[in-house]
Design a protein around this motif. Structure first.
Motif, short mmCIF file in Angstrom:
data_model
loop_
_atom_site.label_atom_id
_atom_site.label_comp_id
_atom_site.label_asym_id
_atom_site.label_seq_id
_atom_site.Cartn_x
_atom_site.Cartn_y
_atom_site.Cartn_z
N THR A 237 -52.78 0.01 -16.66
CA THR A 237 -52.25 -1.42 -16.33
C THR A 237 -51.58 -1.82 -14.83
O THR A 237 -51.04 -0.33 -14.56
CB THR A 237 -50.99 -2.11 -17.46
N VAL A 238 -51.67 -2.53 -14.34
CA VAL A 238 -50.81 -3.02 -13.51
C VAL A 238 -49.66 -3.86 -13.54
O VAL A 238 -50.37 -5.07 -14.47
CB VAL A 238 -52.23 -3.76 -12.31
N TRP A 239 -48.31 -4.23 -12.68
CA TRP A 239 -47.77 -5.30 -13.33
C TRP A 239 -46.36 -5.32 -11.61
O TRP A 239 -47.56 -4.81 -10.42
CB TRP A 239 -46.51 -4.80 -13.70
N GLY A 240 -46.46 -6.35 -10.90
CA GLY A 240 -45.88 -6.54 -9.76
C GLY A 240 -43.85 -6.25 -9.95
O GLY A 240 -42.96 -6.37 -11.02
N ARG A 241 -43.12 -5.90 -9.16
CA ARG A 241 -42.90 -5.08 -8.60
C ARG A 241 -41.36 -5.88 -7.35
O ARG A 241 -41.91 -5.78 -6.77
CB ARG A 241 -41.71 -4.02 -9.21
N LEU A 242 -40.79 -6.43 -7.56
CA LEU A 242 -39.76 -6.88 -6.28
C LEU A 242 -37.90 -6.72 -6.19
O LEU A 242 -37.29 -6.75 -7.52
CB LEU A 242 -40.36 -8.44 -6.71
N THR A 243 -38.15 -6.78 -5.64
CA THR A 243 -36.87 -6.05 -4.74
C THR A 243 -36.02 -6.24 -4.08
O THR A 243 -36.68 -6.37 -2.89
CB THR A 243 -36.63 -3.87 -4.51
N GLY A 244 -34.87 -6.52 -4.49
CA GLY A 244 -34.10 -7.29 -3.27
C GLY A 244 -33.88 -8.68 -4.25
O GLY A 244 -33.45 -9.31 -2.52
N ALA A 245 -34.08 -9.55 -4.86
CA ALA A 245 -34.67 -10.54 -4.66
C ALA A 245 -33.66 -11.71 -5.66
O ALA A 245 -32.35 -11.08 -5.69
CB ALA A 245 -35.63 -10.95 -6.38
N TRP A 246 -33.51 -13.09 -5.41
CA TRP A 246 -32.76 -13.26 -6.03
C TRP A 246 -32.43 -14.48 -7.46
O TRP A 246 -33.88 -14.79 -7.02
CB TRP A 246 -32.43 -14.45 -4.89
N GLY A 247 -31.52 -14.15 -8.01
CA GLY A 247 -32.12 -15.59 -9.62
C GLY A 247 -31.56 -17.44 -9.18
O GLY A 247 -30.77 -17.42 -7.99
N THR A 248 -32.18 -17.58 -9.57
CA THR A 248 -31.64 -18.92 -10.01
C THR A 248 -30.39 -19.70 -9.68
O THR A 248 -30.09 -18.53 -10.56
CB THR A 248 -32.92 -19.76 -10.99
N ASP A 249 -30.05 -19.87 -8.64
CA ASP A 249 -28.34 -20.76 -8.89
C ASP A 249 -28.53 -22.33 -8.77
O ASP A 249 -29.51 -23.09 -8.31
CB ASP A 249 -27.89 -20.48 -7.61
#
Length: 175
Positions: free
Chosen positions: A98-110
């Motif tokens: 399987t493959v997936w994406g990971r994002l580090t240093g991200a912001w959530g909706t505000d």
């Protein structure tokens, strides 16, 4: 093969042998071993379309335990092209395929920004799964759900909107 390459191969072989010895010893001693990874397959004998491991959290499938970063890139800021955004990684599990994406240093909706979204995309059928960090999150790590990719390829992409003039985007190569 250069000396450094030979050394890396020897180190990898030694680590594999130690891992096998540790796992065998744990079984022999009756110690707990890591959770069994999911058995993934295409539905109805199809190739490159829906799977029983699509749209699942890699940790729930126990695929995250042997996950490897295959490709990584920094997201590019749209107004000047600077590669200083969050880190995007294409993660792959050999046991689950399987493959997936990971994002580090991200912001959530505000209240005044759309935040970040990480998306995995399977090339054979265009299937995509996305995820965002929690509302108001800063410097967060978020990962998409999985796509099964036995015999096909996939890539990950991300987009971040952190306010006027500060949009970031990027994409990995396919794997």
């Amino acid at each position: 093969m250069g000396g450094d390459s030979v050394q890396r191969v020897r180190v990898k072989a030694a680590m594999s042998a130690l891992t096998l010895m540790a796992a065998t010893g744990a079984v022999w001693l009756g110690l707990a071993t890591p959770a069994q990874a999911a058995t993934c397959s295409w539905y109805s004998g199809q190739t490159g379309t829906s799977s029983n491991c699509d749209n699942k959290d890699p940790d729930v499938l126990a695929c995250g335990s042997d996950g490897q970063t295959i490709y990584s890139t920094r997201l590019k800021r749209s107004y000047d092209g600077a590669l200083n955004g969050p880190l995007l990684e294409l993660r792959y599990s050999p046991s689950c395929r399987t493959v997936w994406g990971r994002l580090t240093g991200a912001w959530g909706t505000d209240y005044d920004q759309a935040g970040c979204t990480v998306t995995v995309h399977r090339n054979s059928d265009g299937q995509e799964y996305s995820r965002k960090p929690a509302f108001g999150a800063t410097n967060a790590t978020v990962w998409s759900n999985t796509v099964y990719d036995a015999g096909v390829t996939a890539y990950v992409k991300a987009y971040c909107d952190t306010g006027p003039g500060y949009q970031y985007n990027g994409q990995t190569a396919s794997y």
